[in-house]
Design a protein around this motif. Structure first.
Motif, PDB file in Angstrom:
ATOM      1  N   ASP A 110      -8.595  -0.123  -4.140  1.00 17.27           N
ATOM      2  CA  ASP A 110      -7.522  -0.403  -5.091  1.00 17.27           C
ATOM      3  C   ASP A 110      -6.327   0.535  -4.930  1.00 17.27           C
ATOM      4  O   ASP A 110      -5.326   0.398  -5.638  1.00 17.27           O
ATOM      5  CB  ASP A 110      -8.039  -0.376  -6.530  1.00 17.27           C
ATOM      6  CG  ASP A 110      -8.645   0.964  -6.924  1.00 17.27           C
ATOM      7  OD1 ASP A 110      -8.585   1.914  -6.111  1.00 17.27           O
ATOM      8  OD2 ASP A 110      -9.174   1.061  -8.047  1.00 17.27           O
ATOM      9  N   GLU A 111      -6.399   1.482  -3.993  1.00 18.84           N
ATOM     10  CA  GLU A 111      -5.266   2.362  -3.716  1.00 18.84           C
ATOM     11  C   GLU A 111      -4.422   1.878  -2.534  1.00 18.84           C
ATOM     12  O   GLU A 111      -3.322   2.387  -2.303  1.00 18.84           O
ATOM     13  CB  GLU A 111      -5.763   3.781  -3.424  1.00 18.84           C
ATOM     14  CG  GLU A 111      -6.421   4.486  -4.594  1.00 18.84           C
ATOM     15  CD  GLU A 111      -6.863   5.891  -4.214  1.00 18.84           C
ATOM     16  OE1 GLU A 111      -5.998   6.686  -3.799  1.00 18.84           O
ATOM     17  OE2 GLU A 111      -8.072   6.174  -4.303  1.00 18.84           O
ATOM     18  N   VAL A 112      -4.942   0.913  -1.783  1.00 18.66           N
ATOM     19  CA  VAL A 112      -4.234   0.455  -0.583  1.00 18.66           C
ATOM     20  C   VAL A 112      -2.866  -0.119  -0.934  1.00 18.66           C
ATOM     21  O   VAL A 112      -1.862   0.162  -0.273  1.00 18.66           O
ATOM     22  CB  VAL A 112      -5.083  -0.579   0.181  1.00 18.66           C
ATOM     23  CG1 VAL A 112      -4.256  -1.255   1.284  1.00 18.66           C
ATOM     24  CG2 VAL A 112      -6.307   0.090   0.784  1.00 18.66           C
ATOM     25  N   GLY A 113      -2.817  -0.934  -1.981  1.00 15.30           N
ATOM     26  CA  GLY A 113      -1.552  -1.550  -2.360  1.00 15.30           C
ATOM     27  C   GLY A 113      -0.472  -0.530  -2.665  1.00 15.30           C
ATOM     28  O   GLY A 113       0.671  -0.656  -2.213  1.00 15.30           O
ATOM     29  N   ALA A 114      -0.821   0.500  -3.420  1.00  9.92           N
ATOM     30  CA  ALA A 114       0.164   1.524  -3.776  1.00  9.92           C
ATOM     31  C   ALA A 114       0.656   2.257  -2.536  1.00  9.92           C
ATOM     32  O   ALA A 114       1.851   2.556  -2.407  1.00  9.92           O
ATOM     33  CB  ALA A 114      -0.446   2.505  -4.774  1.00  9.92           C
ATOM     34  N   ARG A 115      -0.256   2.548  -1.603  1.00  8.82           N
ATOM     35  CA  ARG A 115       0.150   3.224  -0.365  1.00  8.82           C
ATOM     36  C   ARG A 115       1.075   2.327   0.454  1.00  8.82           C
ATOM     37  O   ARG A 115       2.069   2.785   1.019  1.00  8.82           O
ATOM     38  CB  ARG A 115      -1.088   3.582   0.465  1.00  8.82           C
ATOM     39  CG  ARG A 115      -2.060   4.545  -0.203  1.00  8.82           C
ATOM     40  CD  ARG A 115      -1.594   5.980  -0.134  1.00  8.82           C
ATOM     41  NE  ARG A 115      -2.531   6.887  -0.780  1.00  8.82           N
ATOM     42  CZ  ARG A 115      -3.283   7.772  -0.122  1.00  8.82           C
ATOM     43  NH1 ARG A 115      -3.209   7.861   1.192  1.00  8.82           N
ATOM     44  NH2 ARG A 115      -4.098   8.569  -0.789  1.00  8.82           N
ATOM     45  N   HIS A 116       0.735   1.051   0.522  1.00  7.08           N
ATOM     46  CA  HIS A 116       1.540   0.105   1.305  1.00  7.08           C
ATOM     47  C   HIS A 116       2.919  -0.083   0.681  1.00  7.08           C
ATOM     48  O   HIS A 116       3.932  -0.142   1.386  1.00  7.08           O
ATOM     49  CB  HIS A 116       0.798  -1.232   1.397  1.00  7.08           C
ATOM     50  CG  HIS A 116       1.466  -2.243   2.272  1.00  7.08           C
ATOM     51  ND1 HIS A 116       1.973  -3.437   1.783  1.00  7.08           N
ATOM     52  CD2 HIS A 116       1.726  -2.246   3.605  1.00  7.08           C
ATOM     53  CE1 HIS A 116       2.492  -4.124   2.777  1.00  7.08           C
ATOM     54  NE2 HIS A 116       2.362  -3.433   3.892  1.00  7.08           N
ATOM     55  N   ARG A 117       2.989  -0.165  -0.641  1.00  4.77           N
ATOM     56  CA  ARG A 117       4.261  -0.387  -1.335  1.00  4.77           C
ATOM     57  C   ARG A 117       5.145   0.855  -1.354  1.00  4.77           C
ATOM     58  O   ARG A 117       6.336   0.760  -1.658  1.00  4.77           O
ATOM     59  CB  ARG A 117       4.013  -0.830  -2.781  1.00  4.77           C
ATOM     60  CG  ARG A 117       3.361  -2.182  -2.937  1.00  4.77           C
ATOM     61  CD  ARG A 117       3.465  -2.669  -4.385  1.00  4.77           C
ATOM     62  NE  ARG A 117       2.964  -1.692  -5.343  1.00  4.77           N
ATOM     63  CZ  ARG A 117       1.695  -1.585  -5.724  1.00  4.77           C
ATOM     64  NH1 ARG A 117       0.785  -2.394  -5.204  1.00  4.77           N
ATOM     65  NH2 ARG A 117       1.330  -0.685  -6.619  1.00  4.77           N
TER      66      ARG A 117
END
Length: 260
Positions: A110-117
């Motif tokens: 669930d942290e991947v999106g924040a890193r990608h954005r």
């Protein structure tokens, strides 16, 4: 950055010049300099400018050898971070490779999106399929390998990673990239009826934004449309963000006739 930095220019046929550059950064800078000189009227007639991963092709050149000598002496400044149109792409981070990418990054899924954005990307070049832009800007520590076994079908709208690039598949095709999310409605990525068919063209800046509050009808790629509220900073249809400039130099959302 100077034009002499590992630049090789050679004729490609009778009326084209192929310029080979050191790396992606130098290629983006050289491409921007070509466009700047073209707009200023200081570039010899060129019918088409096509950037690649480490090359820029100038087609329709009257005298490729003369232009090769000229570009060898150009001063090529780095691309400023605030130049280029801005497009916001909404994403649902629900990709089948989310857990694998999270493991490679050493974070929870669930942290991947924040890193990608967290990054602002730039379209380096286009290829593979109409409307498919290769986006640079991902931190080196977040680069991931391609899948060992490609998929026979990647759905339209899939948001993907491979090596230094991120991308959004504009149509269903085979593919070997790591899939981390979905753009709810990918149709704006490629629209032949539009004056500029590709939404993501070289030099365009791209920001990925959450689409958690966007609902869809139908499946992405099958005529799905965003029906939920896009939020204050999300362009749910993938059009240029408010205040960005479009390909004709006009601010997005305004007409050429609009006065100051």
């Amino acid at each position: 950055m100077s034009g002499a930095r590992s630049l090789t220019a050679r004729p490609a046929g009778r009326h084209a010049l192929l310029v080979e550059l050191a790396d992606a950064e130098h290629t983006a800078a050289f491409h921007a300099e070509v466009l700047r000189r073209r707009a200023a009227g200081t570039l010899p007639p060129v019918t088409e400018v096509v950037p690649g991963a480490r090359t820029v092709l100038l087609d329709g050149v009257p005298d490729p050898r003369a232009l090769a000598r000229a570009v060898a002496g150009w001063e090529v400044p780095p691309v400023a971070d605030d130049t280029g149109d801005v497009v916001e792409i909404p994403v649902c981070y629900d990709g089948p490779d989310l857990a694998e990418v999270a493991a490679l990054w050493g974070v929870a899924p669930d942290e991947v999106g924040a890193r990608h954005r967290a990054h602002t990307y730039r379209v380096a070049f286009c290829g593979f399929a109409p409307g498919f832009g290769y986006l640079t800007g991902l931190a080196p520590r977040l680069h991931v390998p391609r899948r060992s076994t490609p998929r026979t079908r990647v759905p339209a709208g899939a948001v993907a990673l491979a090596g230094p690039y991120s991308a959004v598949y504009p149509r269903a095709t085979p593919g070997g990239w790591q899939l981390i999310g979905t753009m709810p409605d990918p149709r704006p990525l490629w629209d032949p009826a539009r004056e500029r068919a590709a939404l993501l063209t070289p030099g365009t800046r791209v920001r990925f934004v959450t689409a958690d509050d966007v609902t869809t009808t139908g499946a992405p790629g099958d005529g799905a449309t965003a029906t939920g509220p896009p939020g204050d900073d999300v362009t749910a249809t993938g059009v240029p963000a408010e205040g960005a400039t479009t390909g004709d130099g006009n601010a997005a959302g305004t007409s050429p006739e609009a006065g100051a």
